[in-house]
Write a protein that holds these residues in place. Structure first.
Motif, PDB file in Angstrom:
ATOM      1  N   ILE A  20       0.797  -1.497  -0.298  1.00 51.35           N
ATOM      2  CA  ILE A  20       0.323   0.009  -0.104  1.00 51.35           C
ATOM      3  C   ILE A  20       1.114   0.926   0.201  1.00 51.35           C
ATOM      4  N   THR A  21       0.267   2.369  -0.998  1.00 51.45           N
ATOM      5  CA  THR A  21       0.751   3.952  -0.896  1.00 51.45           C
ATOM      6  C   THR A  21      -0.021   4.256  -0.326  1.00 51.45           C
ATOM      7  N   PHE A  22       0.462   5.682   0.688  1.00 45.96           N
ATOM      8  CA  PHE A  22      -0.350   6.580   0.705  1.00 45.96           C
ATOM      9  C   PHE A  22      -0.378   7.824   0.309  1.00 45.96           C
ATOM     10  N   VAL A  23      -0.725   8.470  -0.307  1.00 48.58           N
ATOM     11  CA  VAL A  23      -0.948   9.010  -1.244  1.00 48.58           C
ATOM     12  C   VAL A  23      -1.609  10.754  -0.595  1.00 48.58           C
ATOM     13  N   VAL A  24      -0.853  11.298  -0.081  1.00 49.31           N
ATOM     14  CA  VAL A  24      -1.374  12.432   1.093  1.00 49.31           C
ATOM     15  C   VAL A  24      -1.082  13.703   0.553  1.00 49.31           C
ATOM     16  N   GLN A  25      -2.573  14.544  -0.091  1.00 48.04           N
ATOM     17  CA  GLN A  25      -2.433  15.703  -1.294  1.00 48.04           C
ATOM     18  C   GLN A  25      -3.488  16.633  -0.731  1.00 48.04           C
ATOM     19  N   GLY A  26      -2.235  17.695  -1.144  1.00 51.60           N
ATOM     20  CA  GLY A  26      -2.551  18.934  -0.703  1.00 51.60           C
ATOM     21  C   GLY A  26      -2.116  20.120  -0.200  1.00 51.60           C
ATOM     22  N   SER A  63       0.031   9.570  11.515  1.00 54.14           N
ATOM     23  CA  SER A  63      -1.362   8.608  11.738  1.00 54.14           C
ATOM     24  C   SER A  63      -1.146   7.447  11.411  1.00 54.14           C
ATOM     25  N   ILE A  64      -1.059   7.902   9.779  1.00 53.26           N
ATOM     26  CA  ILE A  64      -0.447   6.924   8.561  1.00 53.26           C
ATOM     27  C   ILE A  64       1.213   5.443   9.229  1.00 53.26           C
ATOM     28  N   ARG A  65       2.217   6.298   9.878  1.00 56.24           N
ATOM     29  CA  ARG A  65       3.295   5.586  10.163  1.00 56.24           C
ATOM     30  C   ARG A  65       2.183   4.665  11.834  1.00 56.24           C
ATOM     31  N   LYS A  66       2.014   4.753  12.311  1.00 53.97           N
ATOM     32  CA  LYS A  66       1.448   4.738  13.044  1.00 53.97           C
ATOM     33  C   LYS A  66       0.801   3.481  13.036  1.00 53.97           C
ATOM     34  N   TYR A  67      -0.662   3.285  12.156  1.00 54.94           N
ATOM     35  CA  TYR A  67      -1.746   2.179  11.483  1.00 54.94           C
ATOM     36  C   TYR A  67      -0.476   1.373  10.569  1.00 54.94           C
ATOM     37  N   ILE A 120      -7.499  12.517   8.910  1.00 56.10           N
ATOM     38  CA  ILE A 120      -6.734  10.998   9.928  1.00 56.10           C
ATOM     39  C   ILE A 120      -6.900   9.747   9.708  1.00 56.10           C
ATOM     40  N   ILE A 121      -5.569   9.035   9.853  1.00 55.25           N
ATOM     41  CA  ILE A 121      -6.089   7.120   9.544  1.00 55.25           C
ATOM     42  C   ILE A 121      -6.368   7.230  11.810  1.00 55.25           C
ATOM     43  N   THR A 122      -7.256   6.050  11.414  1.00 54.91           N
ATOM     44  CA  THR A 122      -7.811   5.914  12.905  1.00 54.91           C
ATOM     45  C   THR A 122      -7.614   4.591  12.995  1.00 54.91           C
ATOM     46  N   SER A 123      -7.342   3.244  11.854  1.00 57.93           N
ATOM     47  CA  SER A 123      -7.798   2.247  12.168  1.00 57.93           C
ATOM     48  C   SER A 123      -7.341   1.481  10.688  1.00 57.93           C
ATOM     49  N   LYS A 124      -7.036   0.055  10.609  1.00 56.73           N
ATOM     50  CA  LYS A 124      -6.674  -0.276   9.511  1.00 56.73           C
ATOM     51  C   LYS A 124      -8.302  -1.617   9.024  1.00 56.73           C
ATOM     52  N   ASN A 125      -9.099  -0.842   9.158  1.00 54.38           N
ATOM     53  CA  ASN A 125     -10.615  -1.668   8.795  1.00 54.38           C
ATOM     54  C   ASN A 125     -10.641  -1.043   7.342  1.00 54.38           C
ATOM     55  N   ILE A 158     -14.694   3.246   8.157  1.00 52.16           N
ATOM     56  CA  ILE A 158     -13.807   3.472   6.789  1.00 52.16           C
ATOM     57  C   ILE A 158     -12.405   2.636   8.289  1.00 52.16           C
ATOM     58  N   GLY A 159     -11.917   3.820   8.911  1.00 54.56           N
ATOM     59  CA  GLY A 159     -11.431   4.234   9.522  1.00 54.56           C
ATOM     60  C   GLY A 159      -9.755   5.792   9.433  1.00 54.56           C
ATOM     61  N   PHE A 160     -10.959   6.443   9.164  1.00 58.63           N
ATOM     62  CA  PHE A 160      -9.841   8.357   9.064  1.00 58.63           C
ATOM     63  C   PHE A 160     -11.087   8.794   9.527  1.00 58.63           C
ATOM     64  N   ASP A 161     -10.732   9.709  10.354  1.00 50.74           N
ATOM     65  CA  ASP A 161     -11.381  11.663  10.704  1.00 50.74           C
ATOM     66  C   ASP A 161     -11.084  12.412   9.724  1.00 50.74           C
ATOM     67  N   PHE A 162     -11.808  13.227   9.645  1.00 50.04           N
ATOM     68  CA  PHE A 162     -11.833  14.594   9.148  1.00 50.04           C
ATOM     69  C   PHE A 162     -11.977  15.514  10.374  1.00 50.04           C
ATOM     70  N   GLU A 163     -10.795  15.665  10.797  1.00 59.44           N
ATOM     71  CA  GLU A 163     -10.845  16.757  12.089  1.00 59.44           C
ATOM     72  C   GLU A 163     -11.332  18.346  11.437  1.00 59.44           C
ATOM     73  N   LYS A 164     -11.400  18.980  10.295  1.00 64.33           N
ATOM     74  CA  LYS A 164     -12.597  19.871   9.683  1.00 64.33           C
ATOM     75  C   LYS A 164     -13.807  20.173   9.762  1.00 64.33           C
ATOM     76  N   TYR A 165     -14.484  18.582   9.836  1.00 62.21           N
ATOM     77  CA  TYR A 165     -15.430  18.338   9.408  1.00 62.21           C
ATOM     78  C   TYR A 165     -15.820  17.421  10.531  1.00 62.21           C
ATOM     79  N   SER A 166     -15.725  17.097  11.804  1.00 55.73           N
ATOM     80  CA  SER A 166     -16.117  16.408  12.557  1.00 55.73           C
ATOM     81  C   SER A 166     -16.882  16.397  13.119  1.00 55.73           C
TER      82      SER A 166
END
Length: 330
Positions: free
Chosen positions: A16-22, A34-38, A112-117, A257-265
């Motif tokens: 798996i590769t994570f593309v973090v964009q923006g 958070s990606i490194r953690k999980y 933010i990644i919160t799990s591997k679900n 899914i296992g992610f959070d979006f703090e701006k739109y929590s």
């Protein structure tokens, strides 16, 4: 061990590769950590803009693109807002073009990644049959239910798939994002001929929302459609939207899914302590394609009988949406 968990083990971090964009935001450091953690052994590509401050950020590969700028939103030749969809297309595609792994995740730099679900959810998505006529990807891609609008709700946006999160085979995610940038033309932005302006929720986003522009950019490569604006319901656009989503995407709530979006929590997590947050959460719950609604629509498409609880679920969504419509739009 169930079959989904067994298959999860077939996808290693290295697959798996994570593309973090923006842009680099205050939340970007939290996102990368958070990606490194999980997923400690997955590759992280940070795809951002020239001159962004990247000191002390954790990533494996950096891509700095030239900022294409925003698109002008016009009404009667007057610029009323700016639109950043081209920025998202370029930063996402620039990152995806560097992916070499079989699977990839596309997420925003403030997610933010919160799990591997999502690993087991990807395999779950493939268990459902697909309509070949509307299948434009080799495998379904997992996306967020939040912002994937139910076209049968009163909001009525057609062809809108959430752009928050994507997980799937790299070739499928790339297929979706490999598209032309949007012309800075009045066709895309002038709202003077568009009906139902009250359903914009105060946003000046032109003829189509950002998510619609991106989804339509993908569909142009595979499908002959006729859609003039964000609530264009002619020529079976509502039913075709559902068929396309069922065939190509699996819509699931961000928390599952296992992610959070703090701006739109407030849209992602149910906060019982705030009435406004409850209203925001229920508004998106009632007008988007949740996982349960996706399964119900799948059953309807195959003429399978719905259970009483599923019938009640749809009625509950419609009732909540009706109350919100009366309060917010009437």
């Amino acid at each position: 061990m169930n079959s989904n968990k067994m298959r999860d083990k077939l996808i290693s971090d290295e697959d798996i590769t994570f593309v973090v964009q923006g842009p680099v935001r205050p939340e970007t450091d939290h996102c990368l950590n958070s990606i490194r953690k999980y997923f400690p052994k997955s590759k992280i590509i940070l795809s951002t803009w020239e001159n962004e401050l990247i000191d002390n950020l954790i990533f494996d590969e950096l891509i700095m693109s030239k900022d294409p700028g925003s698109m002008d939103i016009t009404i009667h030749n007057e610029i009323v807002a700016k639109e950043n969809t081209n920025r998202q297309i370029i930063s996402t595609l620039s990152g995806l073009n560097k992916v070499k792994s079989e699977y990839c995740v596309k997420l925003r730099s403030d997610n933010i990644i919160t799990s591997k679900n999502f690993l087991s959810l990807f395999f779950e998505a493939q268990n459902y049959s697909r309509d070949a006529k509307y299948s434009f990807l080799e495998n379904r891609v997992l996306v967020s239910s939040v912002n994937t609008v139910d076209p049968r709700s009163f909001i009525g946006f057609v062809y809108q798939v959430s752009d928050w999160f994507f997980f799937g085979k790299t070739r499928d995610v790339l297929n979706f994002w490999q598209q032309d940038i949007i012309e800075n033309s009045e066709y895309y932005t002038n709202q003077s001929l568009v009906n139902y302006d009250k359903y914009r929720n105060g946003f000046n986003f032109g003829r189509f929302s950002a998510e619609q522009n991106i989804t339509l950019g993908f569909l142009k490569k595979h499908y002959d459609f006729d859609c003039e604006h964000y609530r264009d319901h002619k020529k079976n656009n509502i039913d075709n939207t559902i068929k396309i989503i069922l065939a190509n995407f699996y819509c699931v709530e961000p928390k599952e899914i296992g992610f959070d979006f703090e701006k739109y929590s407030r849209f992602v997590k149910f906060n019982i302590r705030s009435f406004n947050d409850i209203k925001s959460y229920m508004g998106f719950w009632s007008t988007t394609i949740t996982k349960k609604l996706w399964i119900i629509y799948y059953k309807e498409l195959r003429n399978e009988r719905k259970s009483f609880l599923e019938f009640l679920y749809v009625m509950s969504k419609r009732f909540v949406a009706h109350l919100l419509k009366i309060k917010s739009y009437s």
